[in-house]
Design an enzyme around this catalytic site. Structure first.
Site, PDB file in Angstrom:
ATOM      1  N   ARG A  61       0.512  -0.911  -0.168  1.00 17.61           N
ATOM      2  CA  ARG A  61      -0.391  -0.116   0.204  1.00 17.61           C
ATOM      3  C   ARG A  61       0.904   1.020   0.174  1.00 17.61           C
ATOM      4  O   ARG A  61       0.276   2.367  -0.369  1.00 17.61           O
ATOM      5  CB  ARG A  61      -0.913   0.085   1.215  1.00 17.61           C
ATOM      6  CG  ARG A  61      -2.414  -0.862   0.984  1.00 17.61           C
ATOM      7  CD  ARG A  61      -2.785  -1.167   1.868  1.00 17.61           C
ATOM      8  NE  ARG A  61      -2.691  -2.157   2.536  1.00 17.61           N
ATOM      9  CZ  ARG A  61      -2.908  -2.487   4.023  1.00 17.61           C
ATOM     10  NH1 ARG A  61      -3.611  -1.930   4.737  1.00 17.61           N
ATOM     11  NH2 ARG A  61      -2.416  -4.119   4.535  1.00 17.61           N
ATOM     12  N   GLU A  98       3.534  -8.580  14.824  1.00 23.08           N
ATOM     13  CA  GLU A  98       2.969  -9.102  16.298  1.00 23.08           C
ATOM     14  C   GLU A  98       3.073 -10.580  16.223  1.00 23.08           C
ATOM     15  O   GLU A  98       3.232 -10.777  17.735  1.00 23.08           O
ATOM     16  CB  GLU A  98       1.402  -8.643  15.895  1.00 23.08           C
ATOM     17  CG  GLU A  98       1.139  -7.450  16.987  1.00 23.08           C
ATOM     18  CD  GLU A  98      -0.380  -6.730  16.271  1.00 23.08           C
ATOM     19  OE1 GLU A  98      -0.899  -7.005  15.362  1.00 23.08           O
ATOM     20  OE2 GLU A  98      -1.164  -7.443  17.163  1.00 23.08           O
TER      21      GLU A  98
HETATM   22  P1  AMP Z   1       4.193  -1.439  11.313  1.00 27.47           P
HETATM   23  O1  AMP Z   1       5.069  -2.384  11.426  1.00 27.47           O
HETATM   24  O2  AMP Z   1       3.068  -2.833  13.058  1.00 27.47           O
HETATM   25  O3  AMP Z   1       3.723  -0.432  12.105  1.00 27.47           O
HETATM   26  O4  AMP Z   1       2.843  -2.643  10.515  1.00 27.47           O
HETATM   27  C1  AMP Z   1       1.909  -1.309   9.928  1.00 27.47           C
HETATM   28  C2  AMP Z   1       2.125  -2.369   8.200  1.00 27.47           C
HETATM   29  O5  AMP Z   1       1.162  -2.481   8.275  1.00 27.47           O
HETATM   30  C3  AMP Z   1       1.321  -1.498   6.948  1.00 27.47           C
HETATM   31  O6  AMP Z   1       2.101  -1.797   6.236  1.00 27.47           O
HETATM   32  C4  AMP Z   1      -0.344  -1.497   7.112  1.00 27.47           C
HETATM   33  O7  AMP Z   1      -0.626  -1.947   5.899  1.00 27.47           O
HETATM   34  C5  AMP Z   1      -0.123  -2.581   8.234  1.00 27.47           C
HETATM   35  N1  AMP Z   1      -1.100  -2.411   9.040  1.00 27.47           N
HETATM   36  C6  AMP Z   1      -0.760  -3.283  10.562  1.00 27.47           C
HETATM   37  N2  AMP Z   1      -1.666  -2.651  11.039  1.00 27.47           N
HETATM   38  C7  AMP Z   1      -2.911  -2.215  10.513  1.00 27.47           C
HETATM   39  C8  AMP Z   1      -4.080  -1.700  10.444  1.00 27.47           C
HETATM   40  N3  AMP Z   1      -5.118  -2.066  11.730  1.00 27.47           N
HETATM   41  N4  AMP Z   1      -5.566  -1.562   9.410  1.00 27.47           N
HETATM   42  C9  AMP Z   1      -4.238  -2.171   8.155  1.00 27.47           C
HETATM   43  N5  AMP Z   1      -2.818  -2.291   8.383  1.00 27.47           N
HETATM   44  C10 AMP Z   1      -2.815  -1.951   8.933  1.00 27.47           C
END
Ligand code: AMP
Length: 173
Positions: A61, A98
């Site tokens: 995205r 996670e």
């Molecule tokens: P992080 O590495 O935890 O910051 O997660 C970011 C990545 O995971 C991004 O590329 C987002 O597209 C996806 N992502 C994580 N949580 C969500 C959420 N609640 N809704 C949509 N996309 C998410």
């Protein structure tokens, strides 16, 4: 205001892709040309005079928002991809999700010490993805001017993993 437009269009999908996660579905935003145009302008605003040489987008995205941002800034676009997708010589980093682990890879010659870049993704959650991208880009000797996301889940405190990097988000929850 770009925040209002995003708030009105974004769709919260509870328990996707697993129980307890509220997924921020951006597809209603993508379908709205006025909203997308406002988002591209807002993403570009902090960097108009920053001497950016390339925009880096994180699969997948980050590509949607990164390529028009590169166009707005009049610079090239560099993809950071999931493992095994890019054909040329790569550098890679693995990082914790996670549950489990993921890997990101740019081409080794995609950016270098002469570049000043912005890294783009759609959403900042725990910060693991952007932190991994920053590690890769710094490892190639490149200056990171900032990281930009459309949506920040502020309650997850992802910024803490990105100490010292300027972060711009258009909305924060
Ligand atoms: P992080 O590495 O935890 O910051 O997660 C970011 C990545 O995971 C991004 O590329 C987002 O597209 C996806 N992502 C994580 N949580 C969500 C959420 N609640 N809704 C949509 N996309 C998410």
């Amino acid at each position: 205001m770009v925040e209002t437009v995003i708030n009105e269009l974004i769709r919260d999908v509870p328990d996707f892709p697993k129980p307890g996660i509220v997924f921020k579905d951006i597809t209603p935003i993508l379908a709205n040309p006025e909203a997308m145009s406002k988002i591209y302008d807002a993403l570009a605003a902090p960097y108009r005079e920053a001497g950016i040489t390339k925009v880096i987008g994180i699969e997948s995205r980050g590509f949607i928002f990164g390529t028009p941002l590169a166009d707005r800034l009049g610079v090239g676009f560099v993809p950071i991809r999931k493992p095994g997708k890019l054909p040329w010589k790569k550098v890679s980093v693995s990082y914790a999700l996670e549950y489990g682990e993921d890997t990101l890879e740019p081409h080794v010659d995609s950016v270098g010490p002469e570049d000043k870049v912005v890294i783009v993704d759609d959403l900042l959650a725990t910060g693991g993805t952007l932190a991994a991208a920053c590690e890769l880009v710094k490892g190639l000797g490149t200056t990171i001017v900032g990281c930009s996301v459309v949506i920040e889940l502020g309650f997850l405190e992802g910024r803490a993993k990105l100490d010292g990097v300027e972060i711009h988000s258009l909305v924060s929850y």
